[in-house]
Design a protein around this motif. Structure first.
Motif, PDB file in Angstrom:
ATOM      1  N   VAL A  45       0.850  -1.189   0.000  1.00 23.02           N
ATOM      2  CA  VAL A  45       0.000   0.000   0.000  1.00 23.02           C
ATOM      3  C   VAL A  45       0.877   1.226   0.000  1.00 23.02           C
ATOM      4  CG1 VAL A  45      -1.980  -1.077   1.092  1.00 23.02           C
ATOM      5  CG2 VAL A  45      -0.206  -0.087   2.509  1.00 23.02           C
ATOM      6  N   ASP A  46       0.370   2.282  -0.584  1.00 27.37           N
ATOM      7  CA  ASP A  46       1.088   3.543  -0.681  1.00 27.37           C
ATOM      8  C   ASP A  46       0.551   4.474   0.402  1.00 27.37           C
ATOM      9  OD1 ASP A  46       2.513   5.740  -1.401  1.00 27.37           O
ATOM     10  OD2 ASP A  46       1.424   6.121  -3.269  1.00 27.37           O
ATOM     11  N   THR A  47       1.253   4.544   1.521  1.00 28.14           N
ATOM     12  CA  THR A  47       0.777   5.397   2.609  1.00 28.14           C
ATOM     13  C   THR A  47       1.113   6.858   2.366  1.00 28.14           C
ATOM     14  OG1 THR A  47       2.810   4.944   3.821  1.00 28.14           O
ATOM     15  CG2 THR A  47       0.897   3.573   4.332  1.00 28.14           C
ATOM     16  N   ALA A  48       2.126   7.118   1.534  1.00 30.43           N
ATOM     17  CA  ALA A  48       2.509   8.504   1.268  1.00 30.43           C
ATOM     18  C   ALA A  48       1.486   9.208   0.391  1.00 30.43           C
ATOM     19  CB  ALA A  48       3.879   8.549   0.605  1.00 30.43           C
ATOM     20  N   GLY A  49       0.867   8.481  -0.551  1.00 26.00           N
ATOM     21  CA  GLY A  49      -0.068   9.101  -1.474  1.00 26.00           C
ATOM     22  C   GLY A  49      -1.496   9.105  -0.985  1.00 26.00           C
ATOM     23  N   SER A  50      -1.739   8.581   0.206  1.00 21.96           N
ATOM     24  CA  SER A  50      -3.102   8.474   0.714  1.00 21.96           C
ATOM     25  C   SER A  50      -3.514   9.741   1.439  1.00 21.96           C
ATOM     26  CB  SER A  50      -3.198   7.277   1.663  1.00 21.96           C
ATOM     27  OG  SER A  50      -4.486   7.194   2.192  1.00 21.96           O
ATOM     28  N   THR A  51      -4.740  10.181   1.200  1.00 17.15           N
ATOM     29  CA  THR A  51      -5.253  11.366   1.898  1.00 17.15           C
ATOM     30  C   THR A  51      -5.983  10.974   3.169  1.00 17.15           C
ATOM     31  OG1 THR A  51      -7.255  11.271   0.546  1.00 17.15           O
ATOM     32  CG2 THR A  51      -5.482  12.695  -0.207  1.00 17.15           C
ATOM     33  N   ASP A  52      -6.472   9.751   3.224  1.00 18.54           N
ATOM     34  CA  ASP A  52      -7.194   9.261   4.387  1.00 18.54           C
ATOM     35  C   ASP A  52      -6.416   8.080   4.945  1.00 18.54           C
ATOM     36  OD1 ASP A  52      -8.954   8.436   6.285  1.00 18.54           O
ATOM     37  OD2 ASP A  52     -10.505   7.754   4.892  1.00 18.54           O
ATOM     38  N   GLU A  53      -5.896   8.195   6.168  1.00 21.06           N
ATOM     39  CA  GLU A  53      -5.030   7.159   6.732  1.00 21.06           C
ATOM     40  C   GLU A  53      -5.755   5.841   6.989  1.00 21.06           C
ATOM     41  OE1 GLU A  53      -2.702   8.437  10.013  1.00 21.06           O
ATOM     42  OE2 GLU A  53      -2.126  10.292   9.034  1.00 21.06           O
ATOM     43  N   SER A  54      -7.092   5.875   7.094  1.00 17.00           N
ATOM     44  CA  SER A  54      -7.816   4.638   7.361  1.00 17.00           C
ATOM     45  C   SER A  54      -7.925   3.756   6.118  1.00 17.00           C
ATOM     46  CB  SER A  54      -9.213   4.946   7.900  1.00 17.00           C
ATOM     47  OG  SER A  54      -9.959   5.648   6.925  1.00 17.00           O
ATOM     48  N   THR A  55      -7.840   4.341   4.941  1.00 16.80           N
ATOM     49  CA  THR A  55      -7.891   3.567   3.693  1.00 16.80           C
ATOM     50  C   THR A  55      -6.725   3.962   2.794  1.00 16.80           C
ATOM     51  OG1 THR A  55      -9.351   5.220   2.704  1.00 16.80           O
ATOM     52  CG2 THR A  55     -10.400   3.303   3.726  1.00 16.80           C
ATOM     53  N   PRO A  56      -5.547   3.375   3.045  1.00 19.54           N
ATOM     54  CA  PRO A  56      -4.401   3.719   2.202  1.00 19.54           C
ATOM     55  C   PRO A  56      -4.590   3.232   0.769  1.00 19.54           C
ATOM     56  CG  PRO A  56      -3.849   1.944   3.693  1.00 19.54           C
ATOM     57  CD  PRO A  56      -5.227   2.415   4.068  1.00 19.54           C
ATOM     58  N   ALA A  57      -4.043   3.979  -0.155  1.00 27.04           N
ATOM     59  CA  ALA A  57      -4.153   3.636  -1.578  1.00 27.04           C
ATOM     60  C   ALA A  57      -3.226   2.470  -1.895  1.00 27.04           C
ATOM     61  CB  ALA A  57      -3.777   4.839  -2.431  1.00 27.04           C
ATOM     62  N   PRO A  58      -3.649   1.567  -2.786  1.00 29.85           N
ATOM     63  CA  PRO A  58      -2.746   0.483  -3.172  1.00 29.85           C
ATOM     64  C   PRO A  58      -1.548   1.027  -3.940  1.00 29.85           C
ATOM     65  CG  PRO A  58      -4.780   0.394  -4.448  1.00 29.85           C
ATOM     66  CD  PRO A  58      -4.939   1.486  -3.434  1.00 29.85           C
ATOM     67  N   ALA A  59      -0.389   0.459  -3.690  1.00 35.15           N
ATOM     68  CA  ALA A  59       0.818   0.885  -4.399  1.00 35.15           C
ATOM     69  C   ALA A  59       0.788   0.326  -5.815  1.00 35.15           C
ATOM     70  CB  ALA A  59       2.054   0.386  -3.661  1.00 35.15           C
ATOM     71  N   ALA A  60       1.457   1.004  -6.715  1.00 37.87           N
ATOM     72  CA  ALA A  60       1.510   0.549  -8.108  1.00 37.87           C
ATOM     73  C   ALA A  60       2.322  -0.743  -8.201  1.00 37.87           C
ATOM     74  CB  ALA A  60       2.149   1.620  -8.979  1.00 37.87           C
ATOM     75  N   PRO A  61       1.834  -1.721  -8.954  1.00 38.62           N
ATOM     76  CA  PRO A  61       2.612  -2.955  -9.130  1.00 38.62           C
ATOM     77  C   PRO A  61       3.919  -2.664  -9.859  1.00 38.62           C
ATOM     78  CG  PRO A  61       0.432  -3.148 -10.139  1.00 38.62           C
ATOM     79  CD  PRO A  61       0.570  -1.757  -9.651  1.00 38.62           C
ATOM     80  N   ILE A  62       4.925  -3.447  -9.572  1.00 38.91           N
ATOM     81  CA  ILE A  62       6.241  -3.287 -10.189  1.00 38.91           C
ATOM     82  C   ILE A  62       6.484  -4.465 -11.124  1.00 38.91           C
ATOM     83  CG2 ILE A  62       8.717  -3.159  -9.753  1.00 38.91           C
ATOM     84  CD1 ILE A  62       7.995  -2.022  -6.971  1.00 38.91           C
ATOM     85  N   PHE A  63       6.888  -4.174 -12.368  1.00 39.09           N
ATOM     86  CA  PHE A  63       7.147  -5.236 -13.341  1.00 39.09           C
ATOM     87  C   PHE A  63       8.549  -5.795 -13.138  1.00 39.09           C
ATOM     88  CE2 PHE A  63       8.428  -6.858 -17.527  1.00 39.09           C
ATOM     89  CZ  PHE A  63       7.420  -7.803 -17.701  1.00 39.09           C
ATOM     90  N   HIS A  64       8.645  -7.122 -13.070  1.00 33.42           N
ATOM     91  CA  HIS A  64       9.923  -7.826 -12.929  1.00 33.42           C
ATOM     92  C   HIS A  64      10.105  -8.707 -14.167  1.00 33.42           C
ATOM     93  CE1 HIS A  64      10.144  -6.675  -8.679  1.00 33.42           C
ATOM     94  NE2 HIS A  64       8.850  -6.941  -8.638  1.00 33.42           N
ATOM     95  N   PRO A  65      11.004  -8.332 -15.081  1.00 28.28           N
ATOM     96  CA  PRO A  65      11.186  -9.134 -16.292  1.00 28.28           C
ATOM     97  C   PRO A  65      11.800 -10.502 -15.975  1.00 28.28           C
ATOM     98  CG  PRO A  65      12.798  -7.361 -16.213  1.00 28.28           C
ATOM     99  CD  PRO A  65      11.880  -7.169 -15.053  1.00 28.28           C
ATOM    100  N   ALA A  66      11.388 -11.498 -16.733  1.00 28.30           N
ATOM    101  CA  ALA A  66      11.934 -12.846 -16.584  1.00 28.30           C
ATOM    102  C   ALA A  66      13.241 -12.941 -17.354  1.00 28.30           C
ATOM    103  CB  ALA A  66      10.946 -13.880 -17.109  1.00 28.30           C
ATOM    104  N   SER A  67      14.149 -13.741 -16.843  1.00 29.48           N
ATOM    105  CA  SER A  67      15.392 -13.954 -17.578  1.00 29.48           C
ATOM    106  C   SER A  67      15.129 -14.933 -18.722  1.00 29.48           C
ATOM    107  CB  SER A  67      16.472 -14.508 -16.643  1.00 29.48           C
ATOM    108  OG  SER A  67      16.026 -15.698 -16.040  1.00 29.48           O
ATOM    109  N   ALA A  68      15.925 -14.835 -19.761  1.00 27.88           N
ATOM    110  CA  ALA A  68      15.759 -15.722 -20.918  1.00 27.88           C
ATOM    111  C   ALA A  68      16.121 -17.142 -20.524  1.00 27.88           C
ATOM    112  CB  ALA A  68      16.650 -15.253 -22.061  1.00 27.88           C
TER     113      ALA A  68
END
Length: 107
Positions: A45-68
């Motif tokens: 969860v992204d607590t820095a971008g949330s305006t209401d502390e009771s419902t924090p915004a979900p953090a953006a997913p991070i893409f992890h590339p697979a190795s060949a």
């Protein structure tokens, strides 16, 4: 292959069925778009971008590339695919029973 745990990662694919070729001839085939990695950070969860502390915004997913895959890994995978297909075709009666499991020359 991405270093992510299976329950903490998500992947995706889209497949389209195309029925006709460019000359309007019957040519059934598939087009597929498949991610070459996974999205992680799904439960964060992204607590820095949330305006209401009771419902924090979900953090953006991070893409992890697979190795060949290595040539050895591809050979292992191909061997498993061949074995399973030959076993299925034999069980369904489409191949002679005397055919060795990994012998494509028998087909």
């Amino acid at each position: 292959q991405t270093g992510q745990k299976r329950d903490q990662a998500a992947t995706g694919a889209v497949t389209l069925i195309q029925r006709f070729g460019s000359a309007a001839n019957l040519n059934i085939h598939l087009h597929a778009l498949v991610l070459d990695g996974v999205y992680g950070n799904l439960d964060a969860v992204d607590t820095a971008g949330s305006t209401d502390e009771s419902t924090p915004a979900p953090a953006a997913p991070i893409f992890h590339p697979a190795s060949a895959p290595t040539p050895a890994a591809l050979e292992t995978l191909l061997g498993k695919i061949i074995t399973r297909i030959l076993r299925l075709l034999t069980r369904l009666g489409h191949l002679p029973i005397h055919c060795p499991t990994n012998d494509l020359a028998c087909v």
